[in-house]
Scaffold this motif. Structure first.
Motif, PDB file in Angstrom:
ATOM      1  N   ASP A  67      -4.214  10.348  -0.957  1.00  0.00           N
ATOM      2  CA  ASP A  67      -4.426   9.153  -0.137  1.00  0.00           C
ATOM      3  C   ASP A  67      -3.815   7.919  -0.798  1.00  0.00           C
ATOM      4  N   PHE A  68      -3.900   7.841  -2.112  1.00  0.00           N
ATOM      5  CA  PHE A  68      -3.312   6.710  -2.832  1.00  0.00           C
ATOM      6  C   PHE A  68      -1.792   6.734  -2.705  1.00  0.00           C
ATOM      7  N   ILE A  69      -1.197   7.920  -2.796  1.00  0.00           N
ATOM      8  CA  ILE A  69       0.253   8.048  -2.624  1.00  0.00           C
ATOM      9  C   ILE A  69       0.655   7.614  -1.217  1.00  0.00           C
ATOM     10  N   ASP A  70      -0.111   8.043  -0.215  1.00  0.00           N
ATOM     11  CA  ASP A  70       0.184   7.629   1.161  1.00  0.00           C
ATOM     12  C   ASP A  70       0.100   6.113   1.309  1.00  0.00           C
ATOM     13  N   SER A  71      -0.870   5.498   0.622  1.00  0.00           N
ATOM     14  CA  SER A  71      -1.024   4.044   0.726  1.00  0.00           C
ATOM     15  C   SER A  71       0.149   3.324   0.061  1.00  0.00           C
ATOM     16  N   LEU A  72       0.671   3.874  -1.033  1.00  0.00           N
ATOM     17  CA  LEU A  72       1.841   3.275  -1.675  1.00  0.00           C
ATOM     18  C   LEU A  72       3.067   3.390  -0.773  1.00  0.00           C
ATOM     19  N   GLU A  73       3.209   4.529  -0.107  1.00  0.00           N
ATOM     20  CA  GLU A  73       4.316   4.677   0.842  1.00  0.00           C
ATOM     21  C   GLU A  73       4.205   3.637   1.952  1.00  0.00           C
ATOM     22  N   GLN A  74       2.993   3.442   2.445  1.00  0.00           N
ATOM     23  CA  GLN A  74       2.781   2.449   3.494  1.00  0.00           C
ATOM     24  C   GLN A  74       3.137   1.050   3.003  1.00  0.00           C
ATOM     25  N   LEU A  75       2.740   0.724   1.778  1.00  0.00           N
ATOM     26  CA  LEU A  75       3.053  -0.591   1.223  1.00  0.00           C
ATOM     27  C   LEU A  75       4.563  -0.786   1.080  1.00  0.00           C
ATOM     28  N   VAL A  76       5.260   0.232   0.570  1.00  0.00           N
ATOM     29  CA  VAL A  76       6.711   0.124   0.414  1.00  0.00           C
ATOM     30  C   VAL A  76       7.378  -0.084   1.770  1.00  0.00           C
ATOM     31  N   ASN A  77       6.968   0.690   2.766  1.00  0.00           N
ATOM     32  CA  ASN A  77       7.589   0.575   4.084  1.00  0.00           C
ATOM     33  C   ASN A  77       7.248  -0.744   4.765  1.00  0.00           C
ATOM     34  N   ASP A  78       6.017  -1.196   4.612  1.00  0.00           N
ATOM     35  CA  ASP A  78       5.649  -2.493   5.186  1.00  0.00           C
ATOM     36  C   ASP A  78       6.424  -3.624   4.508  1.00  0.00           C
ATOM     37  N   HIS A 242      11.883   8.558  -8.698  1.00  0.00           N
ATOM     38  CA  HIS A 242      10.921   7.660  -9.336  1.00  0.00           C
ATOM     39  C   HIS A 242      10.628   6.439  -8.482  1.00  0.00           C
ATOM     40  N   ALA A 243      11.473   6.161  -7.472  1.00  0.00           N
ATOM     41  CA  ALA A 243      11.229   5.023  -6.590  1.00  0.00           C
ATOM     42  C   ALA A 243      10.452   5.419  -5.340  1.00  0.00           C
ATOM     43  N   SER A 244      10.110   6.696  -5.210  1.00  0.00           N
ATOM     44  CA  SER A 244       9.287   7.132  -4.084  1.00  0.00           C
ATOM     45  C   SER A 244       7.834   6.785  -4.351  1.00  0.00           C
ATOM     46  N   ALA A 245       7.001   6.919  -3.325  1.00  0.00           N
ATOM     47  CA  ALA A 245       5.573   6.650  -3.505  1.00  0.00           C
ATOM     48  C   ALA A 245       4.980   7.588  -4.547  1.00  0.00           C
ATOM     49  N   GLU A 246       5.403   8.843  -4.546  1.00  0.00           N
ATOM     50  CA  GLU A 246       4.898   9.791  -5.537  1.00  0.00           C
ATOM     51  C   GLU A 246       5.340   9.390  -6.941  1.00  0.00           C
ATOM     52  N   GLY A 247       6.582   8.914  -7.074  1.00  0.00           N
ATOM     53  CA  GLY A 247       7.057   8.459  -8.375  1.00  0.00           C
ATOM     54  C   GLY A 247       6.312   7.234  -8.862  1.00  0.00           C
ATOM     55  N   LEU A 248       6.034   6.285  -7.963  1.00  0.00           N
ATOM     56  CA  LEU A 248       5.257   5.102  -8.335  1.00  0.00           C
ATOM     57  C   LEU A 248       3.856   5.494  -8.789  1.00  0.00           C
ATOM     58  N   ALA A 249       3.243   6.437  -8.067  1.00  0.00           N
ATOM     59  CA  ALA A 249       1.894   6.879  -8.426  1.00  0.00           C
ATOM     60  C   ALA A 249       1.890   7.591  -9.770  1.00  0.00           C
ATOM     61  N   GLU A 250       2.943   8.355 -10.060  1.00  0.00           N
ATOM     62  CA  GLU A 250       3.019   9.048 -11.351  1.00  0.00           C
ATOM     63  C   GLU A 250       3.085   8.061 -12.509  1.00  0.00           C
ATOM     64  N   ALA A 251       3.940   7.040 -12.372  1.00  0.00           N
ATOM     65  CA  ALA A 251       4.051   6.040 -13.440  1.00  0.00           C
ATOM     66  C   ALA A 251       2.720   5.325 -13.640  1.00  0.00           C
ATOM     67  N   PHE A 252       2.057   5.007 -12.538  1.00  0.00           N
ATOM     68  CA  PHE A 252       0.745   4.357 -12.628  1.00  0.00           C
ATOM     69  C   PHE A 252      -0.264   5.289 -13.295  1.00  0.00           C
ATOM     70  N   GLY A 253      -0.227   6.576 -12.944  1.00  0.00           N
ATOM     71  CA  GLY A 253      -1.138   7.539 -13.548  1.00  0.00           C
ATOM     72  C   GLY A 253      -0.927   7.674 -15.045  1.00  0.00           C
ATOM     73  N   LEU A 254       0.329   7.633 -15.487  1.00  0.00           N
ATOM     74  CA  LEU A 254       0.608   7.681 -16.923  1.00  0.00           C
ATOM     75  C   LEU A 254       0.027   6.461 -17.628  1.00  0.00           C
ATOM     76  N   GLU A 255       0.158   5.299 -17.000  1.00  0.00           N
ATOM     77  CA  GLU A 255      -0.395   4.080 -17.590  1.00  0.00           C
ATOM     78  C   GLU A 255      -1.912   4.163 -17.697  1.00  0.00           C
ATOM     79  N   VAL A 256      -2.556   4.635 -16.629  1.00  0.00           N
ATOM     80  CA  VAL A 256      -4.017   4.752 -16.646  1.00  0.00           C
ATOM     81  C   VAL A 256      -4.453   5.737 -17.726  1.00  0.00           C
ATOM     82  N   THR A 257      -3.750   6.853 -17.833  1.00  0.00           N
ATOM     83  CA  THR A 257      -4.090   7.849 -18.852  1.00  0.00           C
ATOM     84  C   THR A 257      -3.942   7.275 -20.252  1.00  0.00           C
TER      85      THR A 257
END
Length: 752
Positions: A67-78, A242-257
């Motif tokens: 759901d978070f990945i979908d929300s990032l995709e929505q933000l990028v497209n908006d 890395h510029a896709s929503a999944e790539g953005l979420a991965e980078a964020f996940g690495l930071e959180v970890t």
């Protein structure tokens, strides 16, 4: 323990004071911590008390949030749509700095609300004995603390929810480490500091969203992410883009970890990876736009019968910079020879299209089939410029097709010459009017009346963002055809149309076609200036047009382009939907019958899977639209007093929601989380999980169907059925226990 100067909770959250981890029992010889001046660096302490190898990787994997990945995709497209729409308010095209400033103003409410949500989450944990309370009470506290409604921000609830879910996992992980005895981690980063650091990641993430929407996310993000992943012991990231929503979420996940498992990473990497910064990636897209405009103008100025070799030679490098020859292991000099070789052939093929005579033959049908159809004034564009644009599109299209070829093609002159000619013919069939082509040309895209592909939006010249086909197809869509076409939410076109209000078949509809060019985002398609604003679309309405789908919908399969459907509808179990790929085509269906779908009442994902090995838990969520829920209610509570409830049909409907997609998703997740070696090893466990799920759904309907009916009757839109498997470990996958089944009104994401 006293807070360190500069790291007080008040500096992070207003009025917040969370309990520190419990201190170790004091000994009679204990020395006050402030009196110690350790000769050992913080890195040594962190490594000495580091959790066992693989724990950070497991935590990172459990941050996966569809759901978070979908929300990032929505933000990028908006954001992409906003940038394109905002250009219309300028007398001339805005500079990049102005465009970024406008996007930052637009996204500021999201950042503010996200920070407020995390402040509220931390505030509700304040004063609680997080380390001493029983596990069940702790989970209940986290669930209650992370549940809140956004204040005045509609449409981005999943983004805020994803941040709160990350916060819950962060707090849970910190408490778990302390309880395991890794006390040093708790001392270095207490819970309040962790949440403050998480809050500090929000704006950098949104800056990357803006950069992704502007096609300016730098390649440097990937090396930094790799360094951070290596430090955490995390395998190479899954996302290819890395510029896709999944790539953005991965980078964020690495930071959180890293906040939990490598708090010293920011200092050691030597990069300000956690703060907003100005991205300075080479703007190859802007260079292509400039080169395309210059190339078009130079073609228009050439004398009759000219061979545009030099012009094409100068244009091709700009195309290659956007779609690099990554596969080619050749030197710069070698590439220059390849460019010259390709340019010579393309120039000889295109020379018959240069000059006043060919321009008239090209410009008139381009205007008639394209610009005038869309309502644009053609007098403002000279004939030769309109014709040159069509020729430039043909050359660019041929070059982009060549860049998809294997390396071996570029090592053999004969193979390359044949490939160049084939690519040019295919591009000419796409971008030149049918009337200038041979009637029996097999590469023609339509058997009947055709159109042309026009660069759009016209008002954004030269910053075009997509092509649109000038022919709008008026077609009847049968229910059988709609059922055969997969949709990006994991369902079908049939389900999408039914949810939008279709009640009779066939549906009389209009189908618009679009083509991605370098820089296209789904949000750009929504800014189609040929349609009324009232007919404005959401980015999720644009779906991949394959030859099979083009044949079913339009009876013109050659208008489609090969390519696996991305995201939830595709054969690959990726977590998110891929960005538009250059050269791929997409369609959108319009009809007066279709009800506009409000964002909060639109399903982006009908099936959600959450695997948490650390908790030995697997959740499978089936999300039903309001229409589907009401259909089940009619089966459970028939209107006729003599009719009986139809439980078999209800069970069949539920199984239809997951049987086509769930096996692939489960297999992918088991392998990703190291619960199975590979897809073959996951086959038997997946089969056992599916059988247990079907049996539990059957039992639930037999014994507690009234709960489903009650959930449907609630005001919330749609329902979510959740099956929770427990004791999911590698050793126990062979004997899976029946999952617990629950039902909730609305589309509920999993809890912690």
């Amino acid at each position: 323990m006293d807070a360190q100067p500069g790291n007080t909770s008040e500096a992070l959250f207003s009025g917040l004071s969370l309990a520190d981890p419990p201190a170790a029992p004091a000994s009679s010889e204990a020395v006050p911590e402030a009196a110690l001046n350790s000769p050992f660096p913080a890195r040594f302490i962190a490594e000495a008390y580091a959790p066992e190898t693989g724990e950070a990787a497991a935590f990172f994997a459990e941050l996966e949030d569809e759901d978070f990945i979908d929300s990032l995709e929505q933000l990028v497209n908006d954001a992409a749509a906003h940038q394109l729409a905002d250009q219309r308010n300028w007398s001339s095209l805005p500079a990049e700095a102005d465009a970024r400033a406008s996007l930052e103003d637009w996204i500021e409410p999201v950042a503010t609300e996200a920070e407020r949500a995390l402040d509220g989450f931390a505030g509700r944990l304040a004063g609680a004995d997080l380390y001493g309370m029983p596990p069940q009470e702790f989970e209940q506290l986290l669930e209650a603390a992370g549940t809140q409604s956004p204040a005045g921000l509609s449409g981005y609830e999943d983004f805020l929810g994803g941040l709160l879910r990350a916060g819950k996992k962060l707090v849970s992980g910190a408490v778990g480490l302390v309880k395991k005895g890794v006390a040093a981690v708790g001392k270095v980063l207490p819970v309040n500091l962790l949440l403050g650091k998480l809050k500090g990641l929000v704006r950098p993430l949104l800056q990357r969203v803006i950069s992704a929407a502007m096609n300016r996310l730098p390649a440097s993000i990937r090396p930094l992410a790799r360094k951070l992943a290596a430090k955490l012991g995390v395998a190479e990231a899954e996302a290819e883009d890395h510029a896709s929503a999944e790539g953005l979420a991965e980078a964020f996940g690495l930071e959180v970890t890293s906040l939990l498992y490598a708090p010293e990473a920011e200092e050691e990497l030597g990069e300000n990876f956690f703060e907003p910064r100005t991205y300075e990636a080479p703007d190859s897209l802007a260079a292509l736009e400039t080169a395309r405009a210059r190339f078009t103008e130079r073609l228009a100025a050439l004398p009759d019968g000219s061979t545009p070799t030099a012009e094409i030679e100068q244009f091709l490098p700009a195309v290659m910079a956007v779609q690099p020859l990554i596969k080619l292991g050749i030197s710069i000099i070698g590439r220059q020879r390849v460019v010259k070789f390709i340019a010579d052939i393309l120039a000889n093929l295109a020379k018959g299209l240069i000059g006043d005579g060919p321009a008239k033959m090209l410009a008139t049908p381009v205007a008639d089939l394209g610009l005038r159809v869309f309502g644009f004034e053609t007098e403002a564009e000279p004939e030769r410029l309109r014709a040159a644009e069509a020729v430039a599109s043909t050359v660019e299209g041929a070059a982009l097709r060549l860049l998809e070829l294997p390396e071996a093609t570029f090592e053999d002159q004969l193979q390359l010459a044949a490939a160049v000619q084939e690519a040019f013919v295919e591009a000419a069939a796409a971008y030149l009017p049918d009337r200038v082509l041979h009637e029996d040309l097999p590469e023609r895209e339509t058997a009947g009346e055709g159109g042309v592909w026009i660069l759009m939006p016209r008002t954004a010249r030269p910053r075009y963002r997509f092509r649109k086909y000038t022919r709008v197809f008026a077609v009847p869509i049968t229910r059988q055809a709609a059922r055969a076409i997969r949709w990006s939410d994991g369902g079908t076109l049939e389900g999408h149309l039914l949810d939008r209000g279709v009640r009779r078949w066939p549906l009389e509809a209009e189908v618009d076609l679009y083509e991605a060019i370098p820089g296209t985002q789904f949000g750009h398609f929504t800014q189609d200036e040929t349609l009324d604003e009232a007919a404005g679309a959401d980015s999720t309405e644009f779906q991949l047009l394959t030859p099979d789908i083009a044949g079913l919908l339009l009876r013109e399969p050659a208008l489609g382009r090969p390519g696996a459907a991305a995201g939830p509808a595709g054969p690959q179990a990726s977590l998110g939907r891929a960005r538009p790929q250059v050269g791929r085509r997409y369609f959108r269906i319009r009809s007066a019958v279709l009800h506009p779908a409000a964002r909060g009442r639109r399903l982006t994902r009908r099936l959600r899977v959450v695997l948490e090995p650390s908790r030995r838990r697997l959740q499978v969520q089936l999300r039903l639209s309001e229409r589907q829920a009401q259909q089940l209610l009619a089966l459970l509570q028939p209107s006729s007093p003599t009719a009986r409830r139809d439980l078999p049909s209800v069970l069949a409907a539920l199984r239809g929601l997951y049987e086509g997609r769930l096996p692939l998703v489960l297999s992918s997740r088991l392998v990703r989380h190291a619960l199975a070696k590979d897809a073959a090893g996951a086959a038997a466990p997946v089969d056992a999980l599916l059988k247990a799920l079907a049996a539990s759904l059957s039992k639930f309907l037999s014994q507690r169907a009234a709960q489903l009916a009650a959930a449907v009757a609630e005001p919330s839109h749609g329902v979510t059925i959740t099956a929770t498997f427990h004791d999911i470990t590698r050793d126990r996958l062979g004997s899976v226990q029946a999952p617990d089944v629950s039902v909730h009104a609305g589309w509920k994401s999993s809890a912690l």
